[in-house]
Design a protein around this motif. Structure first.
Motif, mmCIF file in Angstrom:
data_model
loop_
_atom_site.group_PDB
_atom_site.id
_atom_site.type_symbol
_atom_site.label_atom_id
_atom_site.label_comp_id
_atom_site.label_asym_id
_atom_site.label_seq_id
_atom_site.Cartn_x
_atom_site.Cartn_y
_atom_site.Cartn_z
ATOM 1 N N GLY A 137 0.862 -1.199 -0.283
ATOM 2 C CA GLY A 137 0.020 -0.038 0.034
ATOM 3 C C GLY A 137 0.849 1.297 0.063
ATOM 4 O O GLY A 137 0.568 2.438 -0.395
ATOM 5 N N ASN A 138 1.913 1.386 0.481
ATOM 6 C CA ASN A 138 2.879 2.242 0.982
ATOM 7 C C ASN A 138 4.222 2.136 0.178
ATOM 8 O O ASN A 138 4.893 1.321 0.701
ATOM 9 C CB ASN A 138 2.846 2.797 2.150
ATOM 10 N N TYR A 258 5.390 12.404 20.171
ATOM 11 C CA TYR A 258 4.541 13.312 18.733
ATOM 12 C C TYR A 258 5.767 13.419 17.662
ATOM 13 O O TYR A 258 5.287 13.705 16.632
ATOM 14 C CB TYR A 258 4.252 14.618 19.283
ATOM 15 N N ALA A 262 2.652 11.188 14.708
ATOM 16 C CA ALA A 262 2.521 12.924 14.459
ATOM 17 C C ALA A 262 1.234 13.071 13.647
ATOM 18 O O ALA A 262 0.892 12.146 12.732
ATOM 19 C CB ALA A 262 3.900 13.683 13.717
ATOM 20 N N PRO A 263 0.676 14.096 14.048
ATOM 21 C CA PRO A 263 -0.564 14.489 12.993
ATOM 22 C C PRO A 263 -0.171 15.136 11.580
ATOM 23 O O PRO A 263 1.106 15.552 11.475
ATOM 24 C CB PRO A 263 -1.251 15.249 13.855
ATOM 25 N N VAL A 264 -1.049 15.311 10.790
ATOM 26 C CA VAL A 264 -0.711 15.748 9.573
ATOM 27 C C VAL A 264 -0.774 17.341 9.859
ATOM 28 O O VAL A 264 -1.016 18.102 10.740
ATOM 29 C CB VAL A 264 -1.482 15.352 8.220
ATOM 30 N N MET A 267 -3.097 19.514 11.813
ATOM 31 C CA MET A 267 -2.935 19.098 13.594
ATOM 32 C C MET A 267 -4.278 18.601 14.041
ATOM 33 O O MET A 267 -4.581 18.955 15.125
ATOM 34 C CB MET A 267 -2.624 20.740 14.100
ATOM 35 N N ALA A 270 -6.183 12.386 15.658
ATOM 36 C CA ALA A 270 -6.317 11.221 14.975
ATOM 37 C C ALA A 270 -5.960 11.146 13.369
ATOM 38 O O ALA A 270 -6.244 10.580 12.831
ATOM 39 C CB ALA A 270 -7.644 10.928 15.025
ATOM 40 N N SER A 271 -5.460 12.509 13.185
ATOM 41 C CA SER A 271 -4.913 12.353 11.600
ATOM 42 C C SER A 271 -3.499 11.718 11.721
ATOM 43 O O SER A 271 -2.844 11.789 12.537
ATOM 44 C CB SER A 271 -4.891 13.828 11.133
ATOM 45 N N GLY A 272 -3.086 11.140 10.523
ATOM 46 C CA GLY A 272 -1.850 10.840 10.307
ATOM 47 C C GLY A 272 -1.531 9.612 11.394
ATOM 48 O O GLY A 272 -2.455 9.022 11.634
ATOM 49 N N ASP A 273 -0.468 9.741 12.181
ATOM 50 C CA ASP A 273 -0.111 8.853 13.006
ATOM 51 C C ASP A 273 -0.488 9.128 14.581
ATOM 52 O O ASP A 273 0.047 8.780 15.508
ATOM 53 C CB ASP A 273 1.372 8.403 13.164
ATOM 54 N N ARG A 275 -2.302 9.991 17.885
ATOM 55 C CA ARG A 275 -3.239 9.253 19.049
ATOM 56 C C ARG A 275 -3.451 10.092 20.197
ATOM 57 O O ARG A 275 -3.749 9.527 21.358
ATOM 58 C CB ARG A 275 -2.671 7.980 19.482
ATOM 59 N N THR A 325 -8.888 1.313 15.332
ATOM 60 C CA THR A 325 -8.924 2.803 15.049
ATOM 61 C C THR A 325 -10.483 2.990 14.144
ATOM 62 O O THR A 325 -10.697 3.978 14.338
ATOM 63 C CB THR A 325 -7.983 3.111 14.008
ATOM 64 N N ASP A 326 -11.119 1.975 13.719
ATOM 65 C CA ASP A 326 -12.267 2.085 13.181
ATOM 66 C C ASP A 326 -13.319 2.393 14.081
ATOM 67 O O ASP A 326 -14.314 3.034 14.042
ATOM 68 C CB ASP A 326 -12.864 0.862 12.299
ATOM 69 N N TRP A 333 -10.164 7.991 21.440
ATOM 70 C CA TRP A 333 -10.959 8.814 21.125
ATOM 71 C C TRP A 333 -12.561 8.606 21.751
ATOM 72 O O TRP A 333 -13.442 9.410 21.450
ATOM 73 C CB TRP A 333 -11.035 9.177 19.503
ATOM 74 N N ILE C 162 6.471 19.003 14.003
ATOM 75 C CA ILE C 162 5.610 17.628 14.176
ATOM 76 C C ILE C 162 4.803 17.797 12.929
ATOM 77 O O ILE C 162 4.191 18.542 12.568
ATOM 78 C CB ILE C 162 4.725 17.948 15.228
ATOM 79 N N GLY C 164 3.430 14.499 10.571
ATOM 80 C CA GLY C 164 3.045 13.289 9.910
ATOM 81 C C GLY C 164 2.306 13.080 8.717
ATOM 82 O O GLY C 164 2.451 14.144 7.873
ATOM 83 N N LEU C 165 2.225 11.929 8.374
ATOM 84 C CA LEU C 165 1.363 11.717 6.817
ATOM 85 C C LEU C 165 0.400 10.636 6.948
ATOM 86 O O LEU C 165 0.472 9.862 7.735
ATOM 87 C CB LEU C 165 2.594 11.179 6.193
ATOM 88 N N GLU C 166 -0.733 10.729 6.212
ATOM 89 C CA GLU C 166 -1.749 9.900 6.220
ATOM 90 C C GLU C 166 -1.094 8.682 5.426
ATOM 91 O O GLU C 166 -1.004 8.378 4.307
ATOM 92 C CB GLU C 166 -2.898 10.259 5.574
ATOM 93 N N PRO C 171 -9.123 3.578 8.445
ATOM 94 C CA PRO C 171 -9.817 4.768 8.598
ATOM 95 C C PRO C 171 -9.746 5.356 9.976
ATOM 96 O O PRO C 171 -9.431 4.487 10.981
ATOM 97 C CB PRO C 171 -11.252 4.199 8.778
#
Lengths: 352, 550, 174
Positions: A137-138, A258, A262-264, A267, A270-273, A275, A325-326, A333, C162, C164-166, C171
């Motif tokens: 996938g990546n 972080y 890290a978020p995208v 900010m 739950a975006s990116g990585d 938590r 996470t679903d 969260w 800081i 990150g990336l999706e 989901p």
């Protein structure tokens, strides 16, 4: 003829012993002599004021008679760059040496090491970079190395082949297969300024699990600059839920988390990585639940619930899809409304 | 041991060469792609703000090698040797991907008038301004192919000035940053037509590569997530995947080999161990960028071409130009910096053409993120260069300054040129490029005009103070270098024909920005891509198994 | 030099060879610098301090711009070694002439006056040290300056950012 052989043998022996011999010479000065090379001064000074000041150089870096080859090779290489006139700002570890130094860490910090080894942060290069599901996938990329393989000297193409989503993939340096991709030195700077660690707080008490000490060695190894950024300089983000600023725990140790979790750019929680805790767990430090080193969540629910539960329900009998996470009940969260779909009941008086 | 003969030898793995390699290899031709630089990764630069392709005070990150590649520059101060990291060298990266490995990746189509500058504006004093022999409609299908195959994000639907296009861009724009939000309403109030910058950058995952992570280090650096698109992560891997193409890095080409009849038979190059190699081929395709392509042709001497290949009428190396970049900066009384890269996000094309009394113009857009060292070099003229006042200004203004700039279409100059120096040689003993000439004064007139528009935009947006930066008259080159092997129908006033084939020789092509007659008021890369697709297509139509139909 | 004859003998043959070779490579008199003499280092440090002075935020002296310059003079700035030797001497000569003392001995105000003169009289050297001081203050710490990222902290630029990336297919909550 015999004479020539003898002389050659002696010369070879002298050459072989050159590096250990020099090491021996420098070590006899208790570290002070090492600083006759300019580039050693800074690391020496840092060590001298670090928690490890009582631990001699040779304890971690090996000593003259060690059979750890990476140690001698490293020294020989360093002498060579020095003789070439390339005087770096500060000495750096080659990757193989970062791996070798895991062992001295373990020899003192047995418990921490064991729990790190049992946890996800000890994931090997194989586990991280040859994961078929992930790679399909990546596509592997240089940014992976920021967290996994921060000390790997070269680019992704020199680690994984092919750099594609089709595979089959292999590690180019096969010797890394079982090496940890996030070794101790990723989050710990050995030569960091600070007092020797004593497991007591200022009042002299032994702290409980929720009062862990911020180790002075905590720092993030920034692969880009190849320098450590100490914990107090690492940014703690302002996380957002929509436009609302989420309440954040003041625990600075999270700044380390972080960097990778890290978020995208927007900010959002739950975006990116990311938590970051939201809902019923908002404002709680990562480390309140995740033990450092092992990252196991202690018996995390039980350590707070039901004693601190807000609604008096037996949380362990609730929806337990909290790991996915679903799930509406994802532990990071979960909100009251996630369970109480018909409205959140009023708080009950707790009977205990 | 002789190297195996191939159908096509391509010199230079940049924007042009990468596309040609993929097109030819896909069609089944055997291809060798020679590149003098290396195949780099992000680990070779690591976001070093003093050593990258944009800020070179401690050297270039992506070539060419500092000590091996001098040039000679002739300017007002006389003639002297310049090195790759110095200004005046007119450097473009030397690596697999070329400039596309570390550029900002703006993906512009030229406008219809950009191909008909002479017809539109007439003669400009002192300039060799001319029409292209092809028009926008000839390139349109290939622009589209480049946008889809390589991947372009943005939203140009609000650009009422753009030429007709059959399809929109394949990816949506990145979400707007703060500068975008400030500049959008201001442009609209001025009655202009702002839109989302088109970029060769993934805004969403595309073709197996990730989306942009919005980091602050973009132009000049390697992309760590492979979101920015260059030939190194698209067409060159695709060429290799066909099994018909071989890339040889670290190979410096000395000259094109010619047989007794003046036909090319291959090229002589130095391999990474400095051994001279001869690679024979049916076709030689020169894609080295405007300076080095001209240099290679001029260094190729033959009984029939005593002044260099393709240079019968002394046009090779002429008309070297790029873009003049005027800018305006505005200081705001609130933070405009949001650390969301790449920074450049909004553009207007209101002043590319139709400016009274001016032969052209240029696009305007906000600038990429300025890192601290870059920013502090750009203080306004009233701030002292050192001491407390300079520090105070940098501290106050760093997060409160917006810069708008844009590439002004330059008036080509016959005397702005690349020659080979009679004395100075590079590491391999090859005569080096000798650069001389100046900008046309009218180019600077246009630059002053667009800088005024940029400043007006910032004032409308609420900047409390604004100032301009107008470049001087010295020669333009650098990453946008173009023009040195002009495309044309008349062999007496151009170097290559419409198909990018030398007028002089049947089996030598030049496919890079060297062939641009004029260079648009835009970053040129998408046009280089489109023309490379088009020229490859024409070449393959004429291909007869071992040669091209003449 | 730390390695005396006596220590030599104690360490044996191979150590003697390696030891002498290594310490020779580092020798630069008693200077803590790689290229500068101790005196030159102090003068450069003082010049840097005037170019970007400390105020409520650290200046080029605290950022160790002099260390950046000294380090780079062993690398790409090798070509500027002569310019520095001569330029530093010119600064001291100008200070003596104008105020009767070496540059480092002057109060800040007089140092600024001397530098303003140097900006005109030794323009090439001034441009050099101006650019290098700025690099050593605002540039990346990996090159020996901008110690503890002081200038980036001054400008409020978080480092490392800081970001990150999706990256994963799973989901997320809405």
């Amino acid at each position: 003829m015999k004479k020539i052989l003898l002389i050659s043998a002696l010369l070879i022996a002298a050459l072989v012993l050159l590096a250990p011999g020099a090491t021996f010479y420098y070590e006899t000065g208790g570290g002070r002599r090492c600083t006759s090379c300019h580039e050693m001064q800074e690391v020496y000074d840092q060590w001298h004021s670090s928690p490890h000041r009582g631990v001699g150089c040779e304890k971690c870096h090996g000593w003259a008679l060690t059979l750890e080859m990476s140690f001698h090779l490293n020294n020989a290489e360093r002498a060579w760059t020095h003789l070439r006139g390339d005087l770096p700002e500060r000495v750096r570890f080659p990757h193989r040496y970062v791996q070798a130094i895991q062992e001295p860490c373990q020899s003192c910090h047995r418990q921490e090491f064991a729990s790190w080894q049992a946890g996800p942060h000890s994931a090997t290069y194989t586990r991280i970079f040859l994961d078929k599901k992930h790679n399909t996938g990546n596509m592997p990329m240089d940014d992976c190395l920021r967290c996994h393989g921060a000390f790997f000297e070269s680019g992704i193409g020199d680690l994984v082949s092919p750099v594609s989503r089709t595979g089959p993939w292999r590690l180019v340096p096969a010797e890394l297969a079982n090496m940890p991709s996030m070794p101790c030195l990723t989050c710990h700077q050995m030569h960091r300024q600070g007092p020797p660690l004593r497991k007591t707080d200022v009042a002299g008490r032994v702290p409980g699990p929720s009062q862990e000490i911020t180790r002075p060695s905590l720092a993030f190894f920034d692969r880009r600059t190849q320098q450590y950024i100490p914990l107090q300089d690492l940014p703690l983000p302002v996380m957002l839920e929509g436009t609302r600023a989420v309440k954040m725990s003041p625990d600075r140790r999270q700044a380390l988390c972080y960097q990778c979790h890290a978020p995208v750019a927007n900010m959002q929680v739950a975006s990116g990585d990311d938590r970051t805790g939201l809902g019923v767990h908002e404002g709680i430090s990562c480390l309140a639940c995740h033990a450092q080193h092992g990252e196991q969540t202690r018996a995390s629910c039980a350590s707070c619930h039901p004693k601190m539960s807000n609604c008096g329900l037996d949380v362990e009998k609730m929806d337990t899809t909290f790991k996915s996470t679903d799930s509406q009940h994802n532990i990071h969260w979960v909100k009251c409304a996630g369970c109480h779909t018909k409205g959140v009941p009023k708080k009950k008086e707790r009977i205990s | 041991m002789a190297l195996k003969h191939v159908n096509a030898l391509i010199v230079g793995a940049g924007a042009g060469g990468g596309v040609v390699a993929k097109e030819l290899a896909t069609a089944g031709l055997s291809v060798v792609l020679l590149e003098r630089g290396n195949w780099y990764s992000a680990a070779d630069c690591r976001k070093d703000d003093l050593r990258n392709q944009r800020t070179t005070v401690l050297g270039n990150a992506f070539g060419p090698d500092e000590d091996r590649n001098p040039r000679v520059l002739v300017d007002d101060r006389g003639e002297g040797i310049v090195w790759p990291s110095e200004s005046g060298y007119s450097n473009n990266a030397a690596c697999v991907g070329g400039g596309t490995f570390s550029y900002g990746a703006q993906a512009w189509r030229y406008m219809e008038k950009d191909f008909r500058m002479r017809s539109t504006y007439g003669a400009v004093a002192g300039s060799t301004l001319e029409d292209w022999p092809i028009g926008y409609s000839d390139l349109e299908p290939y622009y589209e192919k480049a946008e889809r195959e390589l991947g372009v994000s943005g939203d140009v639907s609000n650009n009422i000035f753009q030429a007709r296009r059959n399809q929109g861009l394949p990816m949506p724009p990145l979400s707007p940053n703060k500068e975008y939000q400030i500049l959008l309403p201001a442009a609209k109030r001025l009655g202009w037509h702002p839109f989302d910058l088109p970029m060769l950058r993934n805004s969403v995952p595309y073709n197996g590569r990730a989306a942009c992570m919005r980091c602050r280090w973009c132009v000049g650096f390697a992309c760590e997530v492979n979101a920015r698109t260059g030939t190194h992560n698209t067409v060159i891997p695709a060429a290799l995947a066909t099994g018909n193409c071989e890339v040889r890095t670290g190979c410096m080409t000395r000259e094109i080999l010619l047989d007794d009849h003046g036909q090319a038979s291959g090229a002589a190059y130095f391999d990474p161990h400095d051994r001279l190699q001869r690679q024979t081929a049916d076709l030689v395709i020169v894609c080295c960028g405007a300076v080095e392509s001209a240099r290679l042709l001029l260094n190729t001497r033959h009984r029939l071409f005593p002044n260099g290949l393709g240079n019968r009428y002394d046009w090779v190396g002429r008309n070297l130009h790029a873009h003049t970049y005027p800018a305006a900066a505005g200081l705001f009384d609130y933070d405009t910096y949001d650390d969301i890269g790449p920074g450049a996000s909004i553009a207007i094309c209101d002043f590319n053409h139709g400016n009274p009394g001016l032969a052209g113009g240029g696009m305007l857009a906000n600038e990429f993120i300025r890192l601290p060292y870059q920013f502090m070099n750009q203080v306004p003229p009233w701030v002292p260069r050192w001491g407390q006042a300079h520090k105070d200004f940098v501290r106050t203004a760093y997060k409160r300054t917006v810069t708008i700039m844009g590439p002004v279409q330059e008036m080509p100059m016959f005397d702005a040129r690349v020659q080979v120096d009679p004395k100075v040689k590079d590491y391999w003993g090859i005569p080096v490029a000798r650069l001389s000439g100046k900008k046309n004064p009218h180019t600077l007139e246009i630059a002053r005009f667009t800088a005024g528009k940029a400043e007006a935009w910032l004032q409308e947006a609420g900047a409390v103070r604004t100032w301009q930066r107008i470049p001087g008259p010295s020669l333009s080159g650098g990453q946008h270098q173009a023009g040195t092997c002009r495309m044309g129908n008349d062999p007496k006033t151009s170097v290559v024909d419409q198909d990018c084939r030398l007028h002089d020789v049947d089996n030598v092509y030049v496919i890079d920005a060297s062939v641009h007659v004029t260079n648009g008021g835009f970053n040129p890369v998408l046009t280089i891509f489109a023309n490379a697709y088009r020229a490859s297509h024409r070449l393959l139509e004429a291909w007869k198994g071992s040669k091209v139909r003449s | 030099m730390p390695n005396s004859r006596r220590q030599f003998l104690g360490a044996g043959l191979s150590a003697a060879v390696a030891g002498s070779a290594i310490s020779c490579g580092a020798s630069n008199g008693a200077s803590p610098w790689r290229f500068f003499t101790a005196e030159e280092g102090r003068t450069v440090d003082a010049i840097c301090d005037r170019i970007i002075p400390a105020d409520r935020d650290p200046g080029a002296k605290e950022a160790r711009a002099v260390n950046y310059i000294d380090l780079q003079l062993t690398r790409p700035f090798k070509r500027y070694r002569k310019a520095y030797r001569e330029g530093i001497a010119a600064v001291d000569a100008a200070s003596r002439k104008k105020f009767g003392g070496r540059f480092v001995e002057l109060p800040a105000g007089q140092q600024t006056e001397v530098l303003a003169d140097i900006e005109k009289s030794s323009a090439a050297f001034f441009e050099l040290i101006l650019a290098h001081t700025r690099q050593g203050f605002y540039g990346d710490p990996r090159h020996g300056g901008n110690r503890n990222r002081v200038s980036w902290k001054m400008l409020g630029v978080p480092f490392p950012p800081i970001r990150g990336l999706e990256r994963y297919d799973q989901p997320k909550v809405g």
